[in-house]
Structures are given as structure tokens and as C-alpha cells.
Scaffold this motif. Structure first.
Motif, short mmCIF file in Angstrom:
data_model
loop_
_atom_site.label_atom_id
_atom_site.label_comp_id
_atom_site.label_asym_id
_atom_site.label_seq_id
_atom_site.Cartn_x
_atom_site.Cartn_y
_atom_site.Cartn_z
N PHE A 47 0.32 7.42 6.88
CA PHE A 47 1.27 6.48 6.31
C PHE A 47 1.90 7.08 5.07
O PHE A 47 1.32 7.96 4.43
N ALA A 48 3.10 6.63 4.76
CA ALA A 48 3.78 7.09 3.56
C ALA A 48 3.00 6.59 2.36
O ALA A 48 2.58 5.43 2.32
N SER A 49 2.80 7.46 1.41
CA SER A 49 2.04 7.10 0.22
C SER A 49 2.78 6.06 -0.60
O SER A 49 3.99 6.14 -0.78
N ILE A 50 2.02 5.10 -1.05
CA ILE A 50 2.58 4.02 -1.85
C ILE A 50 1.71 3.88 -3.08
O ILE A 50 0.48 3.92 -2.99
N GLY A 53 -1.09 -1.56 -7.15
CA GLY A 53 -2.36 -2.25 -7.02
C GLY A 53 -2.56 -2.91 -5.68
O GLY A 53 -3.66 -2.89 -5.13
N ALA A 54 -1.52 -3.50 -5.11
CA ALA A 54 -1.66 -4.20 -3.83
C ALA A 54 -2.05 -3.23 -2.73
O ALA A 54 -2.93 -3.51 -1.92
N PHE A 55 -1.39 -2.07 -2.71
CA PHE A 55 -1.70 -1.09 -1.67
C PHE A 55 -3.10 -0.51 -1.89
O PHE A 55 -3.85 -0.33 -0.94
N ALA A 56 -3.46 -0.24 -3.13
CA ALA A 56 -4.79 0.29 -3.43
C ALA A 56 -5.87 -0.70 -2.98
O ALA A 56 -6.91 -0.30 -2.44
N VAL A 108 -7.08 -0.51 11.12
CA VAL A 108 -6.35 0.05 9.96
C VAL A 108 -4.87 -0.27 10.08
O VAL A 108 -4.25 -0.76 9.12
N ASN A 109 -4.28 0.01 11.22
CA ASN A 109 -2.86 -0.28 11.43
C ASN A 109 -2.56 -1.76 11.24
O ASN A 109 -1.58 -2.13 10.58
N THR A 110 -3.40 -2.61 11.80
CA THR A 110 -3.19 -4.05 11.71
C THR A 110 -3.31 -4.52 10.26
O THR A 110 -2.49 -5.32 9.80
N ASP A 114 -0.27 -6.25 8.46
CA ASP A 114 -0.40 -7.64 8.04
C ASP A 114 -0.28 -7.82 6.53
O ASP A 114 0.03 -8.91 6.06
N SER A 115 -0.50 -6.75 5.78
CA SER A 115 -0.38 -6.81 4.33
C SER A 115 1.03 -6.45 3.86
O SER A 115 1.27 -6.31 2.67
N GLY A 116 1.94 -6.28 4.83
CA GLY A 116 3.33 -6.00 4.48
C GLY A 116 3.66 -4.53 4.35
O GLY A 116 4.75 -4.16 3.92
N PHE A 117 2.74 -3.65 4.74
CA PHE A 117 2.97 -2.22 4.61
C PHE A 117 3.30 -1.56 5.95
O PHE A 117 3.20 -0.35 6.09
N GLY A 118 3.70 -2.35 6.95
CA GLY A 118 4.09 -1.82 8.26
C GLY A 118 5.15 -0.73 8.18
O GLY A 118 5.04 0.28 8.86
#
Length: 192
Positions: A47-50, A53-56, A108-110, A114-118
Motif C-alpha cells: 500500500f502507498a505509505s501514509i 495517527g489514524a493510519f498508524a 488486512v485489505n478489508t 473499511d478504515s477509509g484507506f482503500g
């Protein structure tokens, strides 16, 4: 899709169908029977690095979820970043536990979706080897909903004949990407 979109050659993106990942165990049986490739027990999500805090937090939750699996037997989930700046999550299972590995990748994908990082999800892969230890990955393109084979050789070359052979072998088990220009090389992918 509107008139201008069709006139200008634009098309609607394909919606990801993560359930396509569940076709991998069937494809693995076909691969082994037809050309002798078996799973290595390694699979990864790219996945593209983001930053943020939300992604972490999502990354931490996914790692904890997968590491909590008692069947993993001390094989923790590994996070890494490649030379191109993309992030990878590597899951390892016993080579005979491909369905469990596929469940890991799907989870992991789901979780990321689902957290908005699709939109940051790029691909998932499962690694295989044959008796000659040639590497092979079946790669799932998240944004296309299709698979393609990738077989790296030394000095950043590819075993194109093997990739085409694998395409022909698993075409009934997996939705194969027909546009060969989208068969991107994944040099240095974890687990491959």
C-alpha cells in the motif's frame, strides 16, 4: 458513465472484489498439479505509505489482530518499506496453510478498506516455488480486481515465458489481468 467519458476513452474503475483472493487455494492446487509450483507460506499486502495517527492506529490494529492468531506459531507479521517508498505487510504461515494465509491477506485489505484507506491499497501477493527454487508470485491488483503472475530473475529481469505459462494454467481459477502492461514488476517484494 457519461457520453463525454466514453468519447474521451475514460471508463469507470473496477470495484475491488476482495473475495477474489479466496480463489488462490484452488489456483495453488492447479499450479502444483500442472507445473510443480507450491506455496512458500509467504504473502504480502502493498500500500502507498501514509503518515498520520489514524493510519498508524489501523496498522497497529491489523498487526495485533494477525499476531494474536495462535496458529501463527511465533511468526509475527512484518511491516517494511521498499526502495520505492511503498509499505508492505508480510504474513508468514506454514506452506500447507494457504487458506489461513489468504484469510490474513483478506483481513488486512478489508481493515484498510473499511478504515477509509482503500485508495492506498495497491496489491497483494502470494509466493510460490518449484523444485528448482524458481520464485513466482500470484499478484492481486486491488484497483483492477484481477491477478497476474510475476516471476523475477536475477538482475531485475523476468521469466516471461513462465509468467505466460502460469497465466494459461490458472485462467480458470482466477480472474487474470488481460492487459499485460499492468503486469508490474515487484522487485524486492517481501516474501518473494
Amino acid at each position: 458513465m457519461g457520453f463525454l467519458d466514453s468519447l474521451l476513452g475514460r471508463s469507470k474503475p473496477v470495484k475491488p472484489d476482495l473475495d477474489q483472493l479466496f480463489g488462490l487455494p484452488s489456483a495453488a492446487i492447479t499450479l502444483q498439479a500442472a507445473i510443480g509450483f507450491t506455496p512458500t507460506g509467504a504473502g504480502a499486502v502493498c500500500f502507498a505509505s501514509i503518515e498520520g495517527g489514524a493510519f498508524a492506529q489501523v496498522q497497529q490494529e491489523v498487526g495485533a489482530l494477525l499476531d494474536a492468531d495462535s496458529e501463527r506459531a511465533g511468526m509475527p507479521v512484518e511491516f517494511s518499506r521498499d526502495d520505492y517508498g511503498y509499505s508492505w505487510l508480510l504474513s508468514r504461515r506454514d506452506p500447507d496453510s494457504l487458506p489461513a494465509l489468504v484469510n490474513d491477506l483478506h483481513a488486512v485489505n478489508t481493515a484498510l478498506q473499511d478504515s477509509g484507506f482503500g485508495p492506498q491499497l495497491l496489491c497483494s501477493l502470494v509466493s510460490f516455488r518449484d523444485a528448482e527454487l524458481r520464485p513466482l508470485a500470484l499478484v492481486y491488483l486491488y484497483k483492477r480486481g484481477t491477478f497476474y503472475p510475476f516471476s523475477p530473475l536475477p538482475r531485475q529481469k523476468r521469466d516471461n515465458p513462465l509468467e505466460l505459462q502460469v497465466k494459461a494454467v490458472v485462467k480458470d481459477d482466477l480472474r487474470i489481468e488481460q492487459d499485460l502492461s499492468r503486469w508490474f514488476p515487484l522487485w524486492g517484494a517481501p516474501g518473494l
